[in-house]
Motif scaffolding. Sequence first.
Motif, PDB file in Angstrom:
ATOM      1  N   LEU A 224       0.830  -1.210   0.000  1.00  0.00           N
ATOM      2  CA  LEU A 224       0.000   0.000   0.000  1.00  0.00           C
ATOM      3  C   LEU A 224       0.862   1.257   0.000  1.00  0.00           C
ATOM      4  O   LEU A 224       1.947   1.275   0.585  1.00  0.00           O
ATOM      5  CB  LEU A 224      -0.895   0.012   1.251  1.00  0.00           C
ATOM      6  CG  LEU A 224      -1.983  -1.057   1.271  1.00  0.00           C
ATOM      7  CD1 LEU A 224      -2.723  -1.020   2.603  1.00  0.00           C
ATOM      8  CD2 LEU A 224      -2.963  -0.849   0.120  1.00  0.00           C
ATOM      9  N   PRO A 225       0.383   2.312  -0.625  1.00  0.00           N
ATOM     10  CA  PRO A 225       1.120   3.593  -0.640  1.00  0.00           C
ATOM     11  C   PRO A 225       0.836   4.372   0.633  1.00  0.00           C
ATOM     12  O   PRO A 225      -0.083   5.166   0.689  1.00  0.00           O
ATOM     13  CB  PRO A 225       0.553   4.300  -1.871  1.00  0.00           C
ATOM     14  CG  PRO A 225      -0.840   3.763  -2.004  1.00  0.00           C
ATOM     15  CD  PRO A 225      -0.844   2.377  -1.428  1.00  0.00           C
ATOM     16  N   LEU A 226       1.656   4.133   1.648  1.00  0.00           N
ATOM     17  CA  LEU A 226       1.399   4.758   2.951  1.00  0.00           C
ATOM     18  C   LEU A 226       2.294   5.954   3.230  1.00  0.00           C
ATOM     19  O   LEU A 226       2.177   6.587   4.279  1.00  0.00           O
ATOM     20  CB  LEU A 226       1.587   3.732   4.071  1.00  0.00           C
ATOM     21  CG  LEU A 226       0.590   2.564   4.046  1.00  0.00           C
ATOM     22  CD1 LEU A 226       0.815   1.650   5.224  1.00  0.00           C
ATOM     23  CD2 LEU A 226      -0.831   3.081   4.036  1.00  0.00           C
ATOM     24  N   ASP A 227       3.196   6.268   2.323  1.00  0.00           N
ATOM     25  CA  ASP A 227       4.094   7.398   2.514  1.00  0.00           C
ATOM     26  C   ASP A 227       3.286   8.678   2.629  1.00  0.00           C
ATOM     27  O   ASP A 227       2.171   8.770   2.145  1.00  0.00           O
ATOM     28  CB  ASP A 227       5.048   7.556   1.325  1.00  0.00           C
ATOM     29  CG  ASP A 227       5.304   6.215   0.664  1.00  0.00           C
ATOM     30  OD1 ASP A 227       5.430   5.241   1.409  1.00  0.00           O
ATOM     31  OD2 ASP A 227       5.345   6.152  -0.587  1.00  0.00           O
ATOM     32  N   ALA A 228       3.921   9.662   3.244  1.00  0.00           N
ATOM     33  CA  ALA A 228       3.272  10.974   3.342  1.00  0.00           C
ATOM     34  C   ALA A 228       3.029  11.544   1.949  1.00  0.00           C
ATOM     35  O   ALA A 228       1.996  12.162   1.696  1.00  0.00           O
ATOM     36  CB  ALA A 228       4.137  11.924   4.149  1.00  0.00           C
ATOM     37  N   ALA A 229       3.969  11.314   1.036  1.00  0.00           N
ATOM     38  CA  ALA A 229       3.820  11.863  -0.323  1.00  0.00           C
ATOM     39  C   ALA A 229       3.838  10.730  -1.337  1.00  0.00           C
ATOM     40  O   ALA A 229       4.879  10.404  -1.891  1.00  0.00           O
ATOM     41  CB  ALA A 229       4.939  12.843  -0.622  1.00  0.00           C
ATOM     42  N   PRO A 230       2.714  10.080  -1.556  1.00  0.00           N
ATOM     43  CA  PRO A 230       2.703   8.966  -2.507  1.00  0.00           C
ATOM     44  C   PRO A 230       2.991   9.477  -3.906  1.00  0.00           C
ATOM     45  O   PRO A 230       2.682  10.610  -4.256  1.00  0.00           O
ATOM     46  CB  PRO A 230       1.283   8.423  -2.400  1.00  0.00           C
ATOM     47  CG  PRO A 230       0.472   9.528  -1.821  1.00  0.00           C
ATOM     48  CD  PRO A 230       1.398  10.377  -1.030  1.00  0.00           C
ATOM     49  N   ARG A 231       3.618   8.628  -4.679  1.00  0.00           N
ATOM     50  CA  ARG A 231       4.009   9.037  -6.032  1.00  0.00           C
ATOM     51  C   ARG A 231       2.781   9.467  -6.834  1.00  0.00           C
ATOM     52  O   ARG A 231       1.708   8.885  -6.748  1.00  0.00           O
ATOM     53  CB  ARG A 231       4.732   7.884  -6.725  1.00  0.00           C
ATOM     54  CG  ARG A 231       4.007   6.559  -6.618  1.00  0.00           C
ATOM     55  CD  ARG A 231       5.016   5.400  -6.600  1.00  0.00           C
ATOM     56  NE  ARG A 231       4.380   4.143  -6.212  1.00  0.00           N
ATOM     57  CZ  ARG A 231       4.037   3.865  -4.953  1.00  0.00           C
ATOM     58  NH1 ARG A 231       4.269   4.732  -3.985  1.00  0.00           N
ATOM     59  NH2 ARG A 231       3.468   2.719  -4.647  1.00  0.00           N
ATOM     60  N   ALA A 232       2.992  10.489  -7.626  1.00  0.00           N
ATOM     61  CA  ALA A 232       1.885  11.059  -8.403  1.00  0.00           C
ATOM     62  C   ALA A 232       1.309   9.997  -9.326  1.00  0.00           C
ATOM     63  O   ALA A 232       2.020   9.133  -9.827  1.00  0.00           O
ATOM     64  CB  ALA A 232       2.396  12.246  -9.214  1.00  0.00           C
ATOM     65  N   GLY A 233       0.011  10.049  -9.503  1.00  0.00           N
ATOM     66  CA  GLY A 233      -0.640   9.104 -10.387  1.00  0.00           C
ATOM     67  C   GLY A 233      -1.007   7.796  -9.714  1.00  0.00           C
ATOM     68  O   GLY A 233      -1.879   7.088 -10.174  1.00  0.00           O
ATOM     69  N   ALA A 234      -0.355   7.488  -8.637  1.00  0.00           N
ATOM     70  CA  ALA A 234      -0.711   6.263  -7.944  1.00  0.00           C
ATOM     71  C   ALA A 234      -2.107   6.392  -7.343  1.00  0.00           C
ATOM     72  O   ALA A 234      -2.518   7.469  -6.926  1.00  0.00           O
ATOM     73  CB  ALA A 234       0.302   5.972  -6.843  1.00  0.00           C
ATOM     74  N   HIS A 235      -2.803   5.313  -7.290  1.00  0.00           N
ATOM     75  CA  HIS A 235      -4.137   5.313  -6.704  1.00  0.00           C
ATOM     76  C   HIS A 235      -4.014   5.297  -5.204  1.00  0.00           C
ATOM     77  O   HIS A 235      -4.030   4.245  -4.578  1.00  0.00           O
ATOM     78  CB  HIS A 235      -4.898   4.078  -7.201  1.00  0.00           C
ATOM     79  CG  HIS A 235      -6.144   4.455  -7.911  1.00  0.00           C
ATOM     80  ND1 HIS A 235      -7.273   3.679  -7.920  1.00  0.00           N
ATOM     81  CD2 HIS A 235      -6.468   5.541  -8.629  1.00  0.00           C
ATOM     82  CE1 HIS A 235      -8.218   4.261  -8.625  1.00  0.00           C
ATOM     83  NE2 HIS A 235      -7.762   5.393  -9.071  1.00  0.00           N
ATOM     84  N   ARG A 236      -3.889   6.456  -4.632  1.00  0.00           N
ATOM     85  CA  ARG A 236      -3.679   6.494  -3.191  1.00  0.00           C
ATOM     86  C   ARG A 236      -4.975   6.140  -2.465  1.00  0.00           C
ATOM     87  O   ARG A 236      -6.047   6.145  -3.046  1.00  0.00           O
ATOM     88  CB  ARG A 236      -3.171   7.880  -2.783  1.00  0.00           C
ATOM     89  CG  ARG A 236      -4.178   8.994  -2.943  1.00  0.00           C
ATOM     90  CD  ARG A 236      -3.519  10.317  -2.531  1.00  0.00           C
ATOM     91  NE  ARG A 236      -4.475  11.415  -2.514  1.00  0.00           N
ATOM     92  CZ  ARG A 236      -5.257  11.691  -1.469  1.00  0.00           C
ATOM     93  NH1 ARG A 236      -5.192  10.936  -0.395  1.00  0.00           N
ATOM     94  NH2 ARG A 236      -6.092  12.709  -1.515  1.00  0.00           N
ATOM     95  N   LEU A 237      -4.853   5.870  -1.182  1.00  0.00           N
ATOM     96  CA  LEU A 237      -6.030   5.523  -0.397  1.00  0.00           C
ATOM     97  C   LEU A 237      -6.959   6.737  -0.280  1.00  0.00           C
ATOM     98  O   LEU A 237      -6.519   7.883  -0.349  1.00  0.00           O
ATOM     99  CB  LEU A 237      -5.631   5.066   1.004  1.00  0.00           C
ATOM    100  CG  LEU A 237      -4.796   3.791   1.082  1.00  0.00           C
ATOM    101  CD1 LEU A 237      -4.702   3.330   2.521  1.00  0.00           C
ATOM    102  CD2 LEU A 237      -5.388   2.695   0.224  1.00  0.00           C
ATOM    103  N   ALA A 238      -8.228   6.471  -0.090  1.00  0.00           N
ATOM    104  CA  ALA A 238      -9.227   7.533   0.016  1.00  0.00           C
ATOM    105  C   ALA A 238      -9.004   8.350   1.289  1.00  0.00           C
ATOM    106  O   ALA A 238      -8.414   7.869   2.264  1.00  0.00           O
ATOM    107  CB  ALA A 238     -10.624   6.928   0.024  1.00  0.00           C
TER     108      ALA A 238
END
Lengths: 235, 235
Positions: A124-138
Motif C-alpha cells: 500500500l502507498p502509505l508514505d506521506a507523499a505517494p508518487r503522483a498518479g498512484a491510486h492512493r487511499l481515500a
Amino acid sequence: MPHTYEYPRPSVTVDACIFTMHGDDLAVLLIKRKGQPFKGHWALPGGFVEKNEALEKAAARELAEETGLTGVAFEQLAAFGDPGRDPRGHTVSIVFFTFIHAEAAIVHAGDDAAEAAWHPLRTLPLDAAPRAGAHRLAFDHARILTLARHRLQERLRDPSRESSFQLVPQHFTLTELQRVYEAVLGHAIDKRNFRARFLGRGIVEPVAAQRTGKHRPAQLYRWTVPKRRARARAN
Amino acid sequence: MPHTYEYPRPSVTVDACIFTMHGDDLAVLLIKRKGQPFKGHWALPGGFVEKNEALEKAAARELAEETGLTGVAFEQLAAFGDPGRDPRGHTVSIVFFTFIHAEAAIVHAGDDAAEAAWHPLRTLPLDAAPRAGAHRLAFDHARILTLARHRLQERLRDPSRESSFQLVPQHFTLTELQRVYEAVLGHAIDKRNFRARFLGRGIVEPVAAQRTGKHRPAQLYRWTVPKRRARARAN
DNA sequence: TCAAAAGTGTTGGCTGTACACCCATGG
DNA sequence: CCATGGGTGTACAGCCAACACTTTTGA
C-alpha cells in the motif's frame, strides 16, 4: 426527511481498521469505493453514525454491511477531524481497530462497496507523499492506517497489557503466534526467546493435541485461562 | 440561522482534561456549569466544535474561553459517543488531555462558566456509583477523568515515549519532578532510584543555578536538549 | 542544635537478547 | 536420505526495586 439544527454540525463517521495475517504479511481490510468522493479508491470500511447509535456499534454495523465481517471486538484508535479531510465537508471520524486471525477473516463485498479485500501493508502507498498518479487511499486513510499499525505494534510490545485482539485461533502453535508477532512488529524474532517468554511466564499452556502437517507435528497451545497478567509496581 | 441536513447528525463536542499539581496532589481543572443541563455541577471545560474547526483547536478555544488558559499542547484521549451520555441528545465528545506545571496554571472563570477551579482528584466523586445526593460530575465526566488519569499514568511509566506534557517549569529540582511522578502514579518513589534513573540516562542535566529556600539549596536541572530518547529493538 | 530537605551506592532479581544444534515427519 | 519445520539452554547486559546515612541551610 430533513433534519435541522440551530448550529452547523460536522458529519460523524466511523471507520474500521481490521488487520490479519495474509501469508506471512500483515494485511488490512479495505473496500473499493463505489461512489464519490474517491470513487474506485481503496478505503477503510466505514460510514455515517446513525441516530442514537453508539460509536463502536456503528463501526461494527458498517463493517458488516460492507464486508460481511461480524463479531469483531474493537479498540478505539482515535478521532480524526481536520477540516478538509473529507471533500464533502467537515467530517469527524472515529476509528476503531483490531486484529483477527485468518480463519475468521472471510469477507465479501457488501452493498456499499464495489469490492472488499485484504491488502498486505507493504503493497500500500502509505508514505506521506505517494508518487503522483498512484491510486492512493481515500481520504486520510493512509495516515490513519499508519497510526493504527503503530498502535498495534505498541500493544504487542507491551506484555502487561490485556488486549481483545484475536491474534490466533483458540488452539495454535507457537510458530503461528510468532509469525503474527513478526509480521506486526516487522522483524524476525528469535525462536527460543519467543517461546521462553510465553511459556516461562505462563501466558500460554499446551493442550492435548498436535498439529500435523507435512513435517514434524507441532504442539498446540491455548491462552492460559485468566489470560490476565497482573503487573506489580511498587517504585 | 438554521442548518439542515438530509440525515440526523450527532452533536460534536470537545472536552479538555488538564492536570496540574495542587500542593502534593494531582488536580484537574473543572468549571461549574452556568446553564442546563447539569447546571451547578462541575464539568470538564469544553463545548461544541464550530464549522470547519479542527478538534484540537476547538478544545484549545473552549479551554481559553472558559478558563483563560492558553498555549496548551494536548494529546488526544478518546472519543465518547454513547447515546444517553448527554441528556440533550446524541453527542459525541472528543476529549483531549495534558499536564501543565503549576506556574502555568492560573485560571479564571470565563463567560460560559460560573467558576473555574482546580480540584484534587482525591476530593472528587469518581466511583462508578457515587453516593446518592452527592454533587456528581456532569455528564460522563467522572468516567472520562478516570480514563485520563490512567493514560497519564501510563505515559509517565513508559520512559521511552515522548510526551508534550509540561510536568515542570523550564528549570526544576529533581524533588519537584519526583513530586509530580508521585502524585500522578499515586505512590511514593525512592529518591535514589528516581534520581539515578533521570541522571544516569541523561534525561536531565544540571544548570548553573540553585533553588534556595528555607533549607539546603537544591540543584536546578533542565531536560536534556533533544529530550528525545531512541529505543533500540531487535528481538 | 534542631528540623527539614538535599544528596549519595550497592545489591539482587527479572527481562531482553544473542547465539547453535538435534528431532520428527513426509516425500 | 534429505528437506522442512519443531523443539531446546545458557550467558551477559540493562533496568527496576530495596535499602540508610550524611550534608546543608534557616530558624
